[in-house]
Design a protein around this motif. Structure first.
Motif, PDB file in Angstrom:
ATOM      1  N   TYR A  28       3.857   2.565  -4.763  1.00  0.00           N
ATOM      2  CA  TYR A  28       3.721   3.630  -5.753  1.00  0.00           C
ATOM      3  C   TYR A  28       2.656   4.649  -5.341  1.00  0.00           C
ATOM      4  O   TYR A  28       1.624   4.290  -4.748  1.00  0.00           O
ATOM      5  CB  TYR A  28       3.305   3.045  -7.097  1.00  0.00           C
ATOM      6  CG  TYR A  28       4.402   2.392  -7.894  1.00  0.00           C
ATOM      7  CD1 TYR A  28       5.433   3.140  -8.450  1.00  0.00           C
ATOM      8  CD2 TYR A  28       4.377   1.018  -8.149  1.00  0.00           C
ATOM      9  CE1 TYR A  28       6.417   2.543  -9.230  1.00  0.00           C
ATOM     10  CE2 TYR A  28       5.359   0.412  -8.923  1.00  0.00           C
ATOM     11  CZ  TYR A  28       6.381   1.177  -9.455  1.00  0.00           C
ATOM     12  OH  TYR A  28       7.345   0.583 -10.225  1.00  0.00           O
ATOM     13  N   THR A  29       2.867   5.903  -5.727  1.00  0.00           N
ATOM     14  CA  THR A  29       1.863   6.933  -5.451  1.00  0.00           C
ATOM     15  C   THR A  29       0.576   6.680  -6.226  1.00  0.00           C
ATOM     16  O   THR A  29      -0.497   7.133  -5.809  1.00  0.00           O
ATOM     17  CB  THR A  29       2.398   8.336  -5.784  1.00  0.00           C
ATOM     18  OG1 THR A  29       2.786   8.384  -7.167  1.00  0.00           O
ATOM     19  CG2 THR A  29       3.600   8.684  -4.913  1.00  0.00           C
ATOM     20  N   GLY A  30       0.645   5.949  -7.328  1.00  0.00           N
ATOM     21  CA  GLY A  30      -0.550   5.613  -8.089  1.00  0.00           C
ATOM     22  C   GLY A  30      -1.461   4.648  -7.368  1.00  0.00           C
ATOM     23  O   GLY A  30      -2.581   4.378  -7.807  1.00  0.00           O
ATOM     24  N   GLU A  35      13.223  -0.388  -6.625  1.00  0.00           N
ATOM     25  CA  GLU A  35      13.654   0.865  -7.251  1.00  0.00           C
ATOM     26  C   GLU A  35      12.455   1.465  -7.985  1.00  0.00           C
ATOM     27  O   GLU A  35      12.204   1.180  -9.163  1.00  0.00           O
ATOM     28  CB  GLU A  35      14.834   0.606  -8.183  1.00  0.00           C
ATOM     29  CG  GLU A  35      16.054   0.094  -7.423  1.00  0.00           C
ATOM     30  CD  GLU A  35      17.297  -0.067  -8.286  1.00  0.00           C
ATOM     31  OE1 GLU A  35      17.152  -0.330  -9.505  1.00  0.00           O
ATOM     32  OE2 GLU A  35      18.410   0.073  -7.756  1.00  0.00           O
ATOM     33  N   LEU A  36      11.698   2.304  -7.277  1.00  0.00           N
ATOM     34  CA  LEU A  36      10.419   2.794  -7.781  1.00  0.00           C
ATOM     35  C   LEU A  36      10.581   3.676  -9.009  1.00  0.00           C
ATOM     36  O   LEU A  36       9.794   3.583  -9.952  1.00  0.00           O
ATOM     37  CB  LEU A  36       9.678   3.555  -6.676  1.00  0.00           C
ATOM     38  CG  LEU A  36       9.383   2.789  -5.378  1.00  0.00           C
ATOM     39  CD1 LEU A  36       8.576   3.661  -4.424  1.00  0.00           C
ATOM     40  CD2 LEU A  36       8.648   1.501  -5.662  1.00  0.00           C
ATOM     41  N   ALA A  37      11.568   4.551  -9.003  1.00  0.00           N
ATOM     42  CA  ALA A  37      11.736   5.480 -10.120  1.00  0.00           C
ATOM     43  C   ALA A  37      12.108   4.761 -11.410  1.00  0.00           C
ATOM     44  O   ALA A  37      11.801   5.234 -12.512  1.00  0.00           O
ATOM     45  CB  ALA A  37      12.799   6.528  -9.778  1.00  0.00           C
ATOM     46  N   LEU A  38      12.759   3.616 -11.279  1.00  0.00           N
ATOM     47  CA  LEU A  38      13.182   2.839 -12.449  1.00  0.00           C
ATOM     48  C   LEU A  38      12.201   1.728 -12.788  1.00  0.00           C
ATOM     49  O   LEU A  38      12.418   0.982 -13.750  1.00  0.00           O
ATOM     50  CB  LEU A  38      14.573   2.244 -12.208  1.00  0.00           C
ATOM     51  CG  LEU A  38      15.706   3.251 -11.968  1.00  0.00           C
ATOM     52  CD1 LEU A  38      17.014   2.520 -11.677  1.00  0.00           C
ATOM     53  CD2 LEU A  38      15.861   4.180 -13.169  1.00  0.00           C
ATOM     54  N   PRO A  43       3.933  -0.927 -13.633  1.00  0.00           N
ATOM     55  CA  PRO A  43       4.641   0.264 -13.162  1.00  0.00           C
ATOM     56  C   PRO A  43       3.696   1.388 -12.769  1.00  0.00           C
ATOM     57  O   PRO A  43       2.687   1.624 -13.423  1.00  0.00           O
ATOM     58  CB  PRO A  43       5.509   0.655 -14.363  1.00  0.00           C
ATOM     59  CG  PRO A  43       4.861   0.014 -15.549  1.00  0.00           C
ATOM     60  CD  PRO A  43       4.266  -1.259 -15.035  1.00  0.00           C
ATOM     61  N   GLY A  44       4.039   2.033 -11.674  1.00  0.00           N
ATOM     62  CA  GLY A  44       3.240   3.149 -11.196  1.00  0.00           C
ATOM     63  C   GLY A  44       2.008   2.742 -10.409  1.00  0.00           C
ATOM     64  O   GLY A  44       1.336   3.597  -9.835  1.00  0.00           O
ATOM     65  N   VAL A  45       1.693   1.459 -10.381  1.00  0.00           N
ATOM     66  CA  VAL A  45       0.482   0.978  -9.707  1.00  0.00           C
ATOM     67  C   VAL A  45       0.828   0.083  -8.526  1.00  0.00           C
ATOM     68  O   VAL A  45       0.491   0.379  -7.384  1.00  0.00           O
ATOM     69  CB  VAL A  45      -0.447   0.234 -10.695  1.00  0.00           C
ATOM     70  CG1 VAL A  45      -1.685  -0.284  -9.975  1.00  0.00           C
ATOM     71  CG2 VAL A  45      -0.830   1.143 -11.847  1.00  0.00           C
ATOM     72  N   ALA A  46       1.475  -1.042  -8.792  1.00  0.00           N
ATOM     73  CA  ALA A  46       1.786  -1.998  -7.729  1.00  0.00           C
ATOM     74  C   ALA A  46       3.032  -2.782  -8.110  1.00  0.00           C
ATOM     75  O   ALA A  46       3.374  -2.907  -9.293  1.00  0.00           O
ATOM     76  CB  ALA A  46       0.613  -2.946  -7.492  1.00  0.00           C
ATOM     77  N   SER A  93       0.855  -1.183   0.000  1.00  0.00           N
ATOM     78  CA  SER A  93       0.000   0.000   0.000  1.00  0.00           C
ATOM     79  C   SER A  93       0.890   1.231   0.000  1.00  0.00           C
ATOM     80  O   SER A  93       2.119   1.115   0.030  1.00  0.00           O
ATOM     81  CB  SER A  93      -0.957   0.003   1.206  1.00  0.00           C
ATOM     82  OG  SER A  93      -0.245   0.112   2.418  1.00  0.00           O
ATOM     83  N   SER A  94       0.298   2.418  -0.005  1.00  0.00           N
ATOM     84  CA  SER A  94       1.097   3.610  -0.289  1.00  0.00           C
ATOM     85  C   SER A  94       0.870   4.787   0.647  1.00  0.00           C
ATOM     86  O   SER A  94       1.487   5.835   0.459  1.00  0.00           O
ATOM     87  CB  SER A  94       0.821   4.069  -1.735  1.00  0.00           C
ATOM     88  OG  SER A  94       1.099   3.030  -2.649  1.00  0.00           O
ATOM     89  N   ASP A  95      -0.002   4.634   1.619  1.00  0.00           N
ATOM     90  CA  ASP A  95      -0.367   5.761   2.478  1.00  0.00           C
ATOM     91  C   ASP A  95       0.120   5.566   3.910  1.00  0.00           C
ATOM     92  O   ASP A  95       0.065   4.461   4.451  1.00  0.00           O
ATOM     93  CB  ASP A  95      -1.893   5.925   2.519  1.00  0.00           C
ATOM     94  CG  ASP A  95      -2.497   6.045   1.142  1.00  0.00           C
ATOM     95  OD1 ASP A  95      -2.389   7.128   0.550  1.00  0.00           O
ATOM     96  OD2 ASP A  95      -3.074   5.048   0.656  1.00  0.00           O
ATOM     97  N   LEU A  96       0.547   6.668   4.528  1.00  0.00           N
ATOM     98  CA  LEU A  96       0.806   6.693   5.958  1.00  0.00           C
ATOM     99  C   LEU A  96      -0.448   7.160   6.671  1.00  0.00           C
ATOM    100  O   LEU A  96      -1.009   8.201   6.320  1.00  0.00           O
ATOM    101  CB  LEU A  96       1.960   7.655   6.270  1.00  0.00           C
ATOM    102  CG  LEU A  96       2.167   8.003   7.753  1.00  0.00           C
ATOM    103  CD1 LEU A  96       2.502   6.765   8.578  1.00  0.00           C
ATOM    104  CD2 LEU A  96       3.244   9.081   7.898  1.00  0.00           C
TER     105      LEU A  96
END
Length: 406
Positions: free
Chosen positions: A185-187, A384-387, A257-260, A98-101
């Motif tokens: 990911y932020t998505g 490596e999220l950006a890649l 990518p960008g999702v999970a 998941s992606s939220d604090l």
């Protein structure tokens, strides 16, 4: 955003008394990475929650993204952070799925039999840096639990560093036992309200903020869950511990990518029997078990367990695989991925105490492949999220350390 994701554990142990301040270690250097230790908290698996989750996973179409977490199963990995100008202590679960604090408000209403305030609470009014965003925070889980509250921004500290203006959820009503630090990911963020309406835009979550505020050199982190008997482990934002793995890190591209954080799982091998998978699999620290295509899960259960593994049904029609608690755990299971990464997992990782003399089998059926903690403990993983890539190597359990920035 769909409504089901992988498995997180509930924690009922009070790690901090409300109002206690965590002494923070100041860091004057800028190594380009931030280390965050976590405590391993174990408890029997909640069989009912697992069975419900399996039922929901089997309803999903194959390759469905699973952006939220289920929270009532087995072991969890909990880290200490502070929130607010007055550094209010929180203990939160580290979740790559998941992606939220989000943290639990000091006035939160806990659902019956849920100790939601046992691991630290947050009082926005006592923090001079709290900024309410006037939008509803809502997150739901595969076992039917949920949390709601409000979105805001505040100062967050951990690992000797502080980030400012971090967006997070202040939860005022929940059936979850403690807060979550989602680092995907932020998505994959929970940006819709309880009615499914988009209430807020995607934002910089904790890994992105660490990068933008210069605390780490790269949008990445590495995960070391340590051995099954260990009481602690470590995540390194922006860095890798080269002492914690054997051989070479093999790069596997993220397939969503960008999702999970899905990568291609090619084959699974047990005792010379090869099972062709060739599908995506989610690497998720918020999940205790492994979930695989129903046909493959069934074949492995038959070949590994014989009469010691059985599929048991519940009154609501859900089902789960159970194993004789005295069954042999000799041998191993080998996972091979699309680019050739190979991880060997001991068979002992597939028997889980469920209480009352029952043991849950560690591979359960699902239309979405999820590799949880019983896989990740055997792997050293660099995300490596950006890649849009993940690097894998066989883990090495050691107290030695050789950390370098990515």
């Amino acid at each position: 955003m769909v409504s089901f994701k992988s498995v997180l554990a509930t924690v009922a142990l009070a790690l901090f008394a409300q109002g206690t301040i965590i002494p923070e270690e100041k860091r004057d250097d800028s190594p380009g990475f931030v280390t965050l230790d976590f405590d391993v908290i174990t408890k029997p698996i909640d069989v009912n929650a697992t069975a419900k989750f399996i039922s929901e996973l089997l309803k999903l179409e194959k390759r469905s993204p699973i952006p939220l977490s289920l929270i009532n199963e087995g072991s969890s990995y909990a880290s200490k952070i502070t929130v607010g100008s007055n550094k209010q202590p929180q203990t939160v679960i580290i979740d790559t799925g998941s992606s939220d604090l989000w943290v639990v408000d000091s006035n939160a209403q806990c659902a019956p039999r849920v100790s939601c305030k046992s691991s630290g609470t947050f009082s926005p009014s006592s923090s001079s840096t709290w900024q309410s965003l006037g939008a509803q925070f809502a997150i739901g889980y595969g076992d039917g639990s949920s949390s709601t509250g409000t979105w805001g921004k505040d100062t967050v500290s951990f690992g000797g560093v502080t980030i400012t203006g971090q967006q997070l959820g202040d939860v005022t009503q929940t059936s979850v036992n403690q807060g979550i630090l989602g680092i995907g990911y932020t998505g994959n963020e929970a940006v819709t309200d309880a009615n499914g309406n988009r209430d807020i835009s995607n934002y910089d979550n904790v890994p992105v903020t660490l990068k933008k505020q210069g605390k780490i050199n790269s949008l990445s982190y590495s995960l070391y869950l340590n051995s099954p008997s260990a009481s602690s482990g470590q995540i390194i934002f922006g860095g890798v511990d080269n002492a914690k793995y054997s051989g070479s890190l093999i790069t596997e591209p993220v397939t969503q990518p960008g999702v999970a954080l899905f990568i291609n799982l090619n084959t699974i091998n047990y005792n010379g029997q090869n099972y062709q998978v060739s599908e995506d699999a989610l690497l998720d620290s918020g999940t205790t078990l492994t979930y695989l295509d129903p046909q493959i899960a069934s074949q492995i259960a038959q070949d590994v367990g014989g009469n010691t593994i059985s599929l048991q049904y519940f009154s609501d029609g859900s089902s789960a695989y159970f194993i004789d608690c005295g069954a042999s755990t000799q041998g191993s299971v080998t996972y091979t991925f699309g680019n050739g990464a190979k991880i060997v997992v001991p068979l002992s990782e597939f028997t889980f105490n469920a209480g009352n003399g029952q043991c849950l089998w560690g591979i359960q059926p699902s239309n979405t492949n999820i590799l949880g903690d019983n896989f990740l403990r055997s792997a050293y993983v660099v995300y490596e999220l950006a890649l849009d890539q993940v690097k894998l190597a066989q883990v090495k359990y050691t107290t030695a350390s050789s950390i370098s920035a990515i």
